[in-house]
Design an enzyme around this catalytic site. Structure first.
Site, PDB file in Angstrom:
ATOM      1  N   ASP A 265       0.780  -1.140  -0.311  1.00 24.62           N
ATOM      2  CA  ASP A 265      -0.355  -0.009   0.417  1.00 24.62           C
ATOM      3  C   ASP A 265       0.685   1.249   0.133  1.00 24.62           C
ATOM      4  OD1 ASP A 265      -2.548   1.935  -0.038  1.00 24.62           O
ATOM      5  OD2 ASP A 265      -3.525   0.513   1.614  1.00 24.62           O
TER       6      ASP A 265
HETATM    7  C1  BGC Z   1      -4.863   3.433   0.215  1.00 20.98           C
HETATM    8  C2  BGC Z   1      -5.040   2.390  -1.592  1.00 20.98           C
HETATM    9  C3  BGC Z   1      -4.810   2.971  -1.920  1.00 20.98           C
HETATM   10  C4  BGC Z   1      -3.971   3.619  -2.251  1.00 20.98           C
HETATM   11  C5  BGC Z   1      -3.028   4.536  -3.767  1.00 20.98           C
HETATM   12  C6  BGC Z   1      -3.983   3.956  -0.029  1.00 20.98           C
HETATM   13  O1  BGC Z   1      -3.421   4.967   0.728  1.00 20.98           O
HETATM   14  O2  BGC Z   1      -5.247   2.822   1.307  1.00 20.98           O
HETATM   15  O3  BGC Z   1      -6.060   1.262  -1.570  1.00 20.98           O
HETATM   16  O4  BGC Z   1      -5.097   1.886  -3.580  1.00 20.98           O
HETATM   17  O5  BGC Z   1      -3.774   4.913  -1.381  1.00 20.98           O
HETATM   18  O6  BGC Z   1      -3.867   5.408  -4.041  1.00 20.98           O
END
Ligand code: BGC
Length: 749
Positions: A265
């Site tokens: 993530d």
């Molecule tokens: C989120 C993800 C997301 C990523 C990119 C993160 O903060 O938890 O679900 O895909 O950001 O935006």
């Protein structure tokens, strides 16, 4: 009326079943079709080139090997629509004219359809748009179990139940990957809250972990060949998910046989050696740990080249399976086309849940009458109340949204459907919570606005019908923080009471992604519906349901509790947690400010309720809920009869007759639950084990077959550390909601 007569039919089914394996049948993987070619490519690669593939290149891409013609990997954010393009190293949008997309209904709406067919189409539609936008991998489906209704991302997630979550994720994955775009199942694993997600450490029993929280991921990996996963921000048993040997190497790769790639993530990697050896392939979006530091670690002998090769191999498997899109073709054609809008509409139509539709007599001596569908003989003047009737939900709050050219609001949907025939008036009713209007309204919980309330009440007196659009918005429900309450925001309860006093013919539509406290609106409204964050076509869908063009057929994918104290994680005191020094902000916010993502704070979420999540808990503790799991009314009436069971290779078929005894064409979601009162191990009172959406014309009767799979009947045996099928008698219960299961049969395993 649903037939409440319980028929218990004992049936003996093959005793052999217990000796057969529990493992889900694996779906043939396409990832291993290029092994030879991959080895050839890797022979040609320098260590620098290998390391370059193991971290982000831009905000939403990671490097290929240009010299060898291997394209970069392009990631499409958002499980419910392809996010707009960003600057390479910031969250600032590029404001292109070509990066629009369809806003698909969000996860909880998709889940409310209980339709694997439409989840498949949804995945396919997402993939078609990803391809047009030049993306190789969709960062979705988002599929964590909805442990708490207040979870900031409940609207993105699917269900509180592992089978429903898993079956829909399997269908979404197949739909997307059959069309050519990789999915990235997220967030693996146990990311069940947004507050403190950057450092909370989940402590959980093996059984609850395997049966409830990991099961949907296991299904999507084994039964749909999902090509990628995203490691979650949080810790599990003391280790960050991005360096969690148990989750990544042991469970995902060894037990489930996953050959694909794991990305972090955003900002969720915290180490170099531990992350890469535990099975992490790509640090996103930067290179803090898996760039130069990784190169140095290899050179210093702390990480073997074999580990690096394995991580690169896993990425190349995905890269060679997904056809790259040439940069000049990406974002060159229109996106948000009629085919995808049609999928968004079909999903929205099936997702709307009718919670209540009671008889209401406006005047003494008059016959009771159901307010829905709207009776246009009687209704000539409609008052629409509430900002949610005009609020677009594609964007808002923290995290991925969709820039869409079209989002039909409920008011627009009604105006279009009733154009010229019916007089529609709109009043605002309440002021929606808006986090961005700094300082003014910090909490969604505000008293009603006296002036707006008065205006609404006045207008209500002159209407034949009042449609009140209540609920949350994307600022109330958002990534990065959990709701503190489920009370309807902006004084909506007070407004509903006042509206009901002015006009008994009150219909309330809840626009929200997760459960809200409906005790007041449910009491004062003659009819109550949930229409979710329902995508580009959501306003048309709700208009079709209100006017009776479509009979509602959505079913709640999560329990709607009466109050938060009833929720298992709250009742056991494990949520919300108290943090002494709460000044660290969300991990994501730290990332955007380019701050360090070190999280030294210790915080444990002890999943004390174990497997008793959602309805499993309310059943066990005999806690009354507002509306149960699987619940949803129809304009039609269904009758269930004549159950029988027949063994199959995979388990058994449950056969019965479903009759639509009304004159209304409708769809019904039939649900099969299993109870094992004589089991030697502790079990929930009942568990969902199969479901099917059935289409029935008015007056039609159908023989319905619902397959129950042996693998779904197994439990995780902690002593043996494996899935087991316990022999003995099981009771099947079949019906249209977890609290209304008119048919039963007994099966001996
Ligand atoms: C989120 C993800 C997301 C990523 C990119 C993160 O903060 O938890 O679900 O895909 O950001 O935006």
């Amino acid at each position: 009326m649903v037939n409440n007569h319980h028929q218990i039919i004992p049936l003996a089914v093959v005793a052999l079943m217990a000796t057969m394996t529990c493992s889900a049948q694996s779906y043939p993987t396409r990832l291993l079709e290029h092994e030879q070619q991959i080895e050839e490519i890797m022979k040609d690669m320098t260590l620098d080139e290998k390391i370059a593939m193991l971290h982000g290149k831009n905000m939403f891409s990671s490097a290929g090997i240009p010299r060898l013609g291997i394209a970069d990997m392009e990631y499409a954010d958002g499980p419910f629509g392809i996010r707009e393009e960003m600057e390479p190293h910031s969250w600032n949008p590029l404001h292109l004219e070509t990066d629009y997309a369809t806003f698909f209904p969000t996860g909880s709406a998709l889940a409310a359809t209980w339709s694997t067919e439409w989840a498949y189409n949804y995945g396919r539609g997402m993939s078609r748009e990803a391809r047009l936008r030049g993306k190789d991998m969709i960062l979705g489906p988002a599929m964590n179990i909805q442990r708490v209704p207040t979870g900031g991302r409940t609207y993105e997630y699917l269900s509180e139940d592992p089978l429903l979550s898993g079956a829909l994720a399997v269908a979404y994955t197949r739909g997307s990957q059959d069309d050519g775009t990789a999915v990235c199942l997220k967030h693996y694993a146990l990311n069940n809250q947004e507050d403190y997600r950057g450092f909370v450490d989940v402590h959980i029993s093996d059984r609850a972990m395997y049966e409830i929280y990991l099961r949907p991921f296991e299904m999507a990996v084994r039964e749909a060949d999902a090509w990628a996963l995203m490691a979650a921000y949080n810790k599990v048993r003391g280790r960050w998910c991005s360096e969690n040997e148990l989750l990544l190497n042991t469970i995902l790769r060894k037990q489930w046989g996953f050959p694909g790639m794991v990305i972090s993530d955003w900002g969720g990697v915290h180490s170099t050696v531990d992350a890469v050896t535990a099975g992490m392939n790509v640090e996103m979006p930067g290179n803090r740990f898996m760039g130069q530091a990784l190169l140095d670690s290899v050179k210093a002998g702390k990480v073997s080249e074999e580990v690096i090769n394995q991580r690169v191999r896993e990425i190349l498997r995905v890269r060679l399976t997904v056809e790259p899109i040439a940069k000049e073709i990406a974002n060159s054609k229109p996106v948000g086309n009629p085919e995808e809008m049609a999928i968004a509409l079909e999903v929205a139509r099936r997702s709307i849940v009718l919670l209540k539709n009671e008889e209401c007599s406006a005047k003494k001596g008059q016959d009771g009458e159901k307010l829905l569908p709207i009776d246009f003989k009687r209704v000539k003047r409609i008052l629409v109340v509430g900002e949610n009737a005009v609020t677009k939900m594609a964007l808002g709050g923290v995290g991925a949204g969709v820039k869409t050219r079209q989002e039909i609001t409920p008011l627009e949907g009604l105006q279009k459907a009733l154009d010229g025939k019916i007089n529609i008036t709109y009043v605002q009713g309440y002021k929606s919570f808006d986090r961005s209007s700094r300082g003014k309204r910090q909490s969604p919980q505000q008293p009603a606005d006296a002036q707006l309330l008065e205006e609404a009440v006045k207008a209500a007196k002159n209407a034949d019908l009042v449609l009140f659009f209540a609920g949350d918005n994307r600022e109330v429900e958002t990534e990065g923080s959990d709701r503190k309450s489920i009370t309807l925001p902006s004084g909506q309860d007070e407004l509903a009471q006042a509206l009901a006093k002015a006009n008994k013919r009150l219909v309330t539509v809840i626009v929200a992604g997760g459960p809200v406290d409906v005790s007041t609106v449910s009491e004062v409204s003659a009819a109550l519906l949930v229409s979710w964050f329902n995508g580009s076509m959501g306003g048309q869908a709700i208009a079709e349901v209100l006017t009776g063009d479509v009979s509602p057929s959505g079913k709640l994918p999560m329990t709607w509790p009466k109050k938060l104290e009833d929720v298992p994680a709250y009742a056991t005191g494990s949520f919300p947690q108290q943090v002494n020094n709460d000044n660290q902000g969300d991990i994501f916010v730290g990332l955007t400010r380019n701050q360090s993502n070190d999280r030294r704070q210790q915080l444990v979420a002890n999943y004390a309720e174990e497997s008793l999540v959602g309805y499993r808990w309310y059943d066990a503790k005999k806690v009354a809920v507002a509306y149960p799991f699987g619940y949803g009314l129809s304009y039609a009436q269904f009758q269930y009869s004549g159950i029988s069971v027949k063994p199959t290779v995979e388990g058994f078929d449950v056969n019965f007759t479903l009759a639509n005894t009304s004159g209304v064409d409708a769809e019904e979601v039939v649900q099969v639950y299993v109870s094992r009162p004589l089991s030697h191990i502790e079990r929930p009172e009942k568990e969902l084990k199969a479901f099917k959406r059935v289409v029935l014309k008015g007056g039609e009767s159908q023989k319905v077959t619902v397959p129950v799979r042996r693998t779904d009947l197994c439990h995780w045996d902690e002593a043996a550390q494996t899935w087991m099928l316990e022999p003995g008698t099981i009771t099947l219960k079949v019906g249209g909601s977890s609290d209304n299961l008119p048919l039963s049969a007994e099966v001996v395993i």
